[in-house]
Every structure is written in C-alpha cells, then in structure tokens.
Design a protein around this motif. Structure first.
Motif, mmCIF file in Angstrom:
data_model
loop_
_atom_site.group_PDB
_atom_site.id
_atom_site.type_symbol
_atom_site.label_atom_id
_atom_site.label_comp_id
_atom_site.label_asym_id
_atom_site.label_seq_id
_atom_site.Cartn_x
_atom_site.Cartn_y
_atom_site.Cartn_z
ATOM 1 N N THR A 170 36.051 -18.390 45.082
ATOM 2 C CA THR A 170 36.094 -19.822 45.415
ATOM 3 C C THR A 170 34.689 -20.416 45.445
ATOM 4 O OG1 THR A 170 38.002 -19.347 46.799
ATOM 5 C CG2 THR A 170 36.978 -21.496 47.077
ATOM 6 N N LEU A 171 33.765 -19.720 46.101
ATOM 7 C CA LEU A 171 32.408 -20.250 46.230
ATOM 8 C C LEU A 171 31.704 -20.320 44.877
ATOM 9 C CD1 LEU A 171 31.216 -18.627 49.587
ATOM 10 C CD2 LEU A 171 31.911 -20.996 49.170
ATOM 11 N N LEU A 172 31.944 -19.320 44.022
ATOM 12 C CA LEU A 172 31.347 -19.350 42.682
ATOM 13 C C LEU A 172 31.825 -20.577 41.913
ATOM 14 C CD1 LEU A 172 31.298 -15.681 41.324
ATOM 15 C CD2 LEU A 172 29.371 -17.298 41.470
ATOM 16 N N ALA A 173 33.120 -20.834 41.971
ATOM 17 C CA ALA A 173 33.670 -21.998 41.269
ATOM 18 C C ALA A 173 33.057 -23.293 41.801
ATOM 19 C CB ALA A 173 35.195 -22.028 41.416
ATOM 20 N N LEU A 174 32.944 -23.392 43.127
ATOM 21 C CA LEU A 174 32.390 -24.613 43.724
ATOM 22 C C LEU A 174 30.912 -24.767 43.399
ATOM 23 C CD1 LEU A 174 34.386 -24.421 47.035
ATOM 24 C CD2 LEU A 174 34.406 -26.357 45.442
ATOM 25 N N SER A 175 30.203 -23.647 43.384
ATOM 26 C CA SER A 175 28.788 -23.674 43.045
ATOM 27 C C SER A 175 28.603 -24.130 41.598
ATOM 28 C CB SER A 175 28.199 -22.286 43.279
ATOM 29 O OG SER A 175 26.893 -22.221 42.804
ATOM 30 N N GLN A 176 29.467 -23.644 40.708
ATOM 31 C CA GLN A 176 29.387 -24.059 39.305
ATOM 32 C C GLN A 176 29.708 -25.540 39.137
ATOM 33 O OE1 GLN A 176 31.867 -21.054 37.537
ATOM 34 N NE2 GLN A 176 30.197 -19.556 37.572
ATOM 35 N N GLN A 177 30.517 -26.065 40.079
ATOM 36 C CA GLN A 177 30.824 -27.489 40.056
ATOM 37 C C GLN A 177 29.644 -28.333 40.538
ATOM 38 O OE1 GLN A 177 35.427 -26.916 41.137
ATOM 39 N NE2 GLN A 177 34.560 -28.724 42.110
ATOM 40 N N GLY A 178 28.622 -27.679 41.097
ATOM 41 C CA GLY A 178 27.433 -28.417 41.506
ATOM 42 C C GLY A 178 27.282 -28.617 43.004
ATOM 43 N N LEU A 179 28.117 -27.947 43.809
ATOM 44 C CA LEU A 179 27.999 -28.064 45.258
ATOM 45 C C LEU A 179 27.050 -26.997 45.791
ATOM 46 C CD1 LEU A 179 30.937 -29.304 44.593
ATOM 47 C CD2 LEU A 179 31.362 -28.965 47.020
ATOM 48 N N LYS A 180 26.181 -27.397 46.727
ATOM 49 C CA LYS A 180 25.278 -26.452 47.364
ATOM 50 C C LYS A 180 25.997 -25.750 48.519
ATOM 51 C CE LYS A 180 21.145 -27.292 45.352
ATOM 52 N NZ LYS A 180 21.703 -27.439 43.994
ATOM 53 N N ILE A 181 25.646 -24.480 48.723
ATOM 54 C CA ILE A 181 26.345 -23.687 49.725
ATOM 55 C C ILE A 181 25.365 -23.098 50.734
ATOM 56 C CG2 ILE A 181 27.766 -21.622 50.081
ATOM 57 C CD1 ILE A 181 28.815 -22.303 47.131
ATOM 58 N N ALA A 182 25.673 -23.299 52.018
ATOM 59 C CA ALA A 182 24.821 -22.775 53.087
ATOM 60 C C ALA A 182 25.589 -21.753 53.922
ATOM 61 C CB ALA A 182 24.345 -23.909 53.985
ATOM 62 N N ILE A 183 24.885 -20.709 54.362
ATOM 63 C CA ILE A 183 25.450 -19.771 55.334
ATOM 64 C C ILE A 183 25.091 -20.289 56.725
ATOM 65 C CG2 ILE A 183 25.427 -17.419 56.239
ATOM 66 C CD1 ILE A 183 26.751 -17.541 53.524
ATOM 67 N N ASP A 184 26.114 -20.712 57.464
ATOM 68 C CA ASP A 184 25.966 -21.321 58.789
ATOM 69 C C ASP A 184 25.802 -20.235 59.849
ATOM 70 O OD1 ASP A 184 25.934 -23.309 60.687
ATOM 71 O OD2 ASP A 184 27.903 -24.130 60.165
ATOM 72 N N ASP A 185 25.207 -20.593 60.973
ATOM 73 C CA ASP A 185 25.075 -19.678 62.118
ATOM 74 C C ASP A 185 24.442 -18.356 61.699
ATOM 75 O OD1 ASP A 185 26.429 -21.717 63.324
ATOM 76 O OD2 ASP A 185 28.310 -20.629 63.564
ATOM 77 N N TYR A 186 23.504 -18.423 60.765
ATOM 78 C CA TYR A 186 22.927 -17.191 60.236
ATOM 79 C C TYR A 186 22.225 -16.401 61.343
ATOM 80 C CZ TYR A 186 20.505 -13.736 57.570
ATOM 81 O OH TYR A 186 20.066 -12.524 57.123
ATOM 82 N N GLY A 187 22.462 -15.092 61.356
ATOM 83 C CA GLY A 187 21.839 -14.230 62.350
ATOM 84 C C GLY A 187 22.800 -13.783 63.429
ATOM 85 N N THR A 188 23.975 -14.393 63.510
ATOM 86 C CA THR A 188 24.948 -14.015 64.540
ATOM 87 C C THR A 188 26.036 -13.108 63.975
ATOM 88 O OG1 THR A 188 26.272 -15.987 64.128
ATOM 89 C CG2 THR A 188 24.597 -16.143 65.829
ATOM 90 N N GLY A 189 26.113 -12.973 62.659
ATOM 91 C CA GLY A 189 27.178 -12.171 62.050
ATOM 92 C C GLY A 189 26.717 -10.765 61.748
ATOM 93 N N TYR A 190 27.532 -10.048 61.042
ATOM 94 C CA TYR A 190 27.217 -8.648 60.790
ATOM 95 C C TYR A 190 27.057 -8.329 59.311
ATOM 96 C CZ TYR A 190 28.641 -8.258 65.599
ATOM 97 O OH TYR A 190 28.726 -8.435 66.943
ATOM 98 N N SER A 191 27.052 -9.356 58.475
ATOM 99 C CA SER A 191 26.990 -9.079 57.051
ATOM 100 C C SER A 191 25.586 -8.614 56.676
ATOM 101 C CB SER A 191 27.348 -10.327 56.261
ATOM 102 O OG SER A 191 26.570 -11.390 56.703
ATOM 103 N N SER A 192 25.503 -7.779 55.679
ATOM 104 C CA SER A 192 24.199 -7.317 55.233
ATOM 105 C C SER A 192 23.671 -8.282 54.184
ATOM 106 C CB SER A 192 24.319 -5.928 54.629
ATOM 107 O OG SER A 192 25.049 -5.997 53.428
ATOM 108 N N LEU A 193 22.369 -8.222 53.991
ATOM 109 C CA LEU A 193 21.768 -9.060 52.958
ATOM 110 C C LEU A 193 22.312 -8.693 51.585
ATOM 111 C CD1 LEU A 193 18.084 -9.329 54.039
ATOM 112 C CD2 LEU A 193 19.735 -11.159 53.727
ATOM 113 N N ALA A 194 22.615 -7.392 51.415
ATOM 114 C CA ALA A 194 23.169 -6.950 50.141
ATOM 115 C C ALA A 194 24.473 -7.691 49.845
ATOM 116 C CB ALA A 194 23.411 -5.448 50.182
ATOM 117 N N GLN A 195 25.290 -7.889 50.902
ATOM 118 C CA GLN A 195 26.548 -8.619 50.712
ATOM 119 C C GLN A 195 26.303 -10.097 50.413
ATOM 120 O OE1 GLN A 195 28.163 -7.164 54.448
ATOM 121 N NE2 GLN A 195 30.026 -6.528 53.399
ATOM 122 N N LEU A 196 25.379 -10.681 51.185
ATOM 123 C CA LEU A 196 25.098 -12.101 51.000
ATOM 124 C C LEU A 196 24.522 -12.385 49.618
ATOM 125 C CD1 LEU A 196 23.627 -13.305 54.404
ATOM 126 C CD2 LEU A 196 25.917 -13.637 53.475
#
Ligand code: C2E
Ligand code: MG
Ligand code: MG
Ligand code: MG
Length: 292
Positions: A170-196
C-alpha cells in the motif's frame, strides 16, 4: 488489633473502588463503541490542524490533521481513547474514510481561497491493509482538484508491522502516486532499521517523549542528536513533535532538525482558524538565535 482491622478495611475499600473504577471504565468504552458509528452521521467529528515549520526557511511547510470527537453526553473524547476503540471494534475504516474525504474537501476550500496547503493525515493498521486505499486516495485527489503533494501520510512502526507485506504494498503504491510518508512516534516501537529501510519512507517523526524535556534532559539530547544524524545519513528528513518552548526549538535547529511541530509554534486549531493564523503569524517562525 484495631489498626490491622482498619488497614484491612482500607484495602477492602480501595479494592472495591478500584473495581468500580474498572466497571465505569468498561461501561464508558462500551458506550463509546456503540456511539462511534453515529458520530460520523451526526457530525460530531471534526479535524484540528497543527502546523509544522521548516527550520531552513522558518516557514510553515505543512499541517497535520488530528481527529476530534465531541460526544453528545461525554463531551470531548481524546483520539488516544477513541481511535484505539474504533480499531478494536472494527469501525476505524468508517472514521478513516470520513477523514480522508473531509481533509481533501478542506484542502479544496483552501485552494479556492488561493492557499496551496499540504496536510499530513494519520493512518491505522487496517487502513494500510486495505489495498483499495491508493485508488481511493487518487480518486479523491482528482475529484477535489488537488495535487498528490498536498497530502502526506503518518504511520507508526507498530501500524506497519501488524502486516508488513500488505502495508509495504500500500505504501509503495501511495509513494509512487507522489505522497510523502513519515514514520510517526519514531523511537517508541520495536522495528529495526533494516525493516524500515524496506519501506518507502521520506521522514522520521521523533516521538514527543524524547522532545518534551529536551532542554533539561541530557539523555534525550543524546538520543535526539544521534537519531537526526542517522536519519540524515539514510537520506531521510526528520521532524520533532512536542516542541513546547524556544530553548527546545533552538536546540533542534542547532542539531539540524528539518521540521518542528509543537505547542510552542501552535496548538492544533479548527480549520476555520488556519488562514487567519497564517496571516497573523510573524515570519520567520523560529527563535531569533536559531540559524542554520
Ligand atoms: P500523533 O499523530 O503522534 O499526534 C501528536 C499528538 O501530540 C497530538 O495529540 C497532538 O495534539 C499532540 N501534541 C502536539 N504538539 C504537542 C506539544 O507540544 N506538547 C504535547 N504535550 N502534545 C503535543 P492528539 O491530537 O490527542 O492525537 C493523539 C493521537 O491520536 C495521534 O498521535 C494519532 O496517533 C491519533 N490520531 C489523531 N487523529 C487521527 C486520525 O485521524 N486517524 C488516526 N488513525 N489516528 C489519529
Ligand atoms: Mg501524527
Ligand atoms: Mg506522533
Ligand atoms: Mg502518537
């Protein structure tokens, strides 16, 4: 002894009032879930808009749209309470659809008033697993005569990680449409940079818990400084939310943070107040010492 008895009674009492509190809480939640559906049709929802400032120019670059609900008997209910309930009760897509159309229509009104504004919206996990979202957004953008860069998305790490594959698509499609994407509340989750890194992310929005006491907490300063450096090394822009005073704004400018948002600039405001606020606000919107 009497003392032991009193103590036991006290514990019993506090246990009872605790249970009552729990029950009250539970009833409130049931009531809110029941009334969520009517909130849309009864026009009890509206969006508040909070500006973000570009530290390079001192100008407002975007507004974030934040949902508000005035319940007929309970009054103002915070989104941290009702968004989660809407997600868990399967009502979030109802709210998200209303929000999307409402924000696009608002952008259209501002455009008619000669203001080409950009708005970031917050999305939930189930919005991202809905593969029709990119198409629906494209239709709204066209219908209201907007350009895709007028809309941006904020998603949290946990939102994305609930179903990484669908969210990425979904995000890839929206990004290709020209929408910018931000990761909110960064630093509180558990995702790795590799995933992001696998996501089409443009911005990291560092969580306000690291920003609120930035001017007094050395540890937070270390965290924020290294997050900004890392983001820049990855080619990402960085936003700080929760900027409440000029000392914090100044620090963030020195650390080369790209965008600032917080009560020090403005609290979220109703749509009707936005153009007036922009007119009345002196520019540049930065502490006088801050230059970079
Ligand atoms: P968020 O997207 O991380 O939004 C930031 C929250 O911090 C907002 O709370 C905002 O009013 C508040 N805030 C902004 N500046 C400051 C500051 O300087 N100091 C402090 N202490 N707080 C500040 P709000 O409006 O209560 O929203 C809470 C959360 O609800 C949002 O967090 C977002 O996750 C969610 N939310 C709001 N609107 C929507 C929506 O339309 N859809 C979805 N899915 N979630 C939404
Ligand atoms: Mg947000
Ligand atoms: Mg946030
Ligand atoms: Mg948040």
């Amino acid at each position: 002894s009497d003392i032991a008895l009193d103590k036991a009674r006290g514990q019993q009492l506090s246990h009872e009032s605790y249970m009552e509190g729990q029950e009250e809480q539970h009833l409130r939640q049931l009531m809110l879930i029941r009334d969520l559906r009517d909130a849309v049709t009864n026009s009890e929802l509206w969006m508040a808009y909070q500006p973000k400032v570009d530290t390079h120019s001192g100008k407002v670059c975007q507004f974030e749209a934040l949902m508000r609900w005035r319940h007929p008997t309970l009054g103002l209910v915070p989104p941290d309470e009702f968004i989660g309930l809407a997600e868990r009760s399967g009502n979030i897509s109802l709210l998200s659809s209303w929000m999307l159309a409402h924000v696009c229509e608002q952008l259209h009104h501002w455009k008619c008033a000669d203001s080409h504004l950009s708005v970031a919206i917050n999305l939930s996990a189930s919005d991202l697993t809905d593969l029709t979202l990119p198409k629906r957004i494209k239709e709204l953008v066209n219908h209201f005569n907007l350009t895709p860069d007028q809309l941006a998305l904020e998603v949290t790490e946990s939102t994305v990680m609930q179903d990484v594959d669908a969210a990425t698509e979904t995000l890839l499609a929206l990004s290709q449409q020209g929408l910018k994407i931000a990761i909110d509340d960064y630093g509180t989750g558990y995702s790795s940079l590799a995933q992001l890194k696998r996501l089409p992310v443009d911005e990291l929005k560092i969580d306000k818990s690291f920003v609120l006491k930035l001017d007094t907490q050395g540890e937070d300063l270390t965290i924020v400084r290294s997050t900004i450096e890392m983001a820049h090394n990855l080619g990402l822009k960085i936003v700080a939310e929760g900027v409440e005073n000029s000392a914090t704004a100044e620090l963030l400018c020195k650390l080369q943070c790209d965008y600032l948002q917080g009560y020090w600039i403005a609290k979220p405001m109703p749509a009707e107040a936005v153009l007036g606020w922009l007119d009345d606000t002196p520019y540049p919107l930065l502490p006088s010492q801050a230059t970079h």
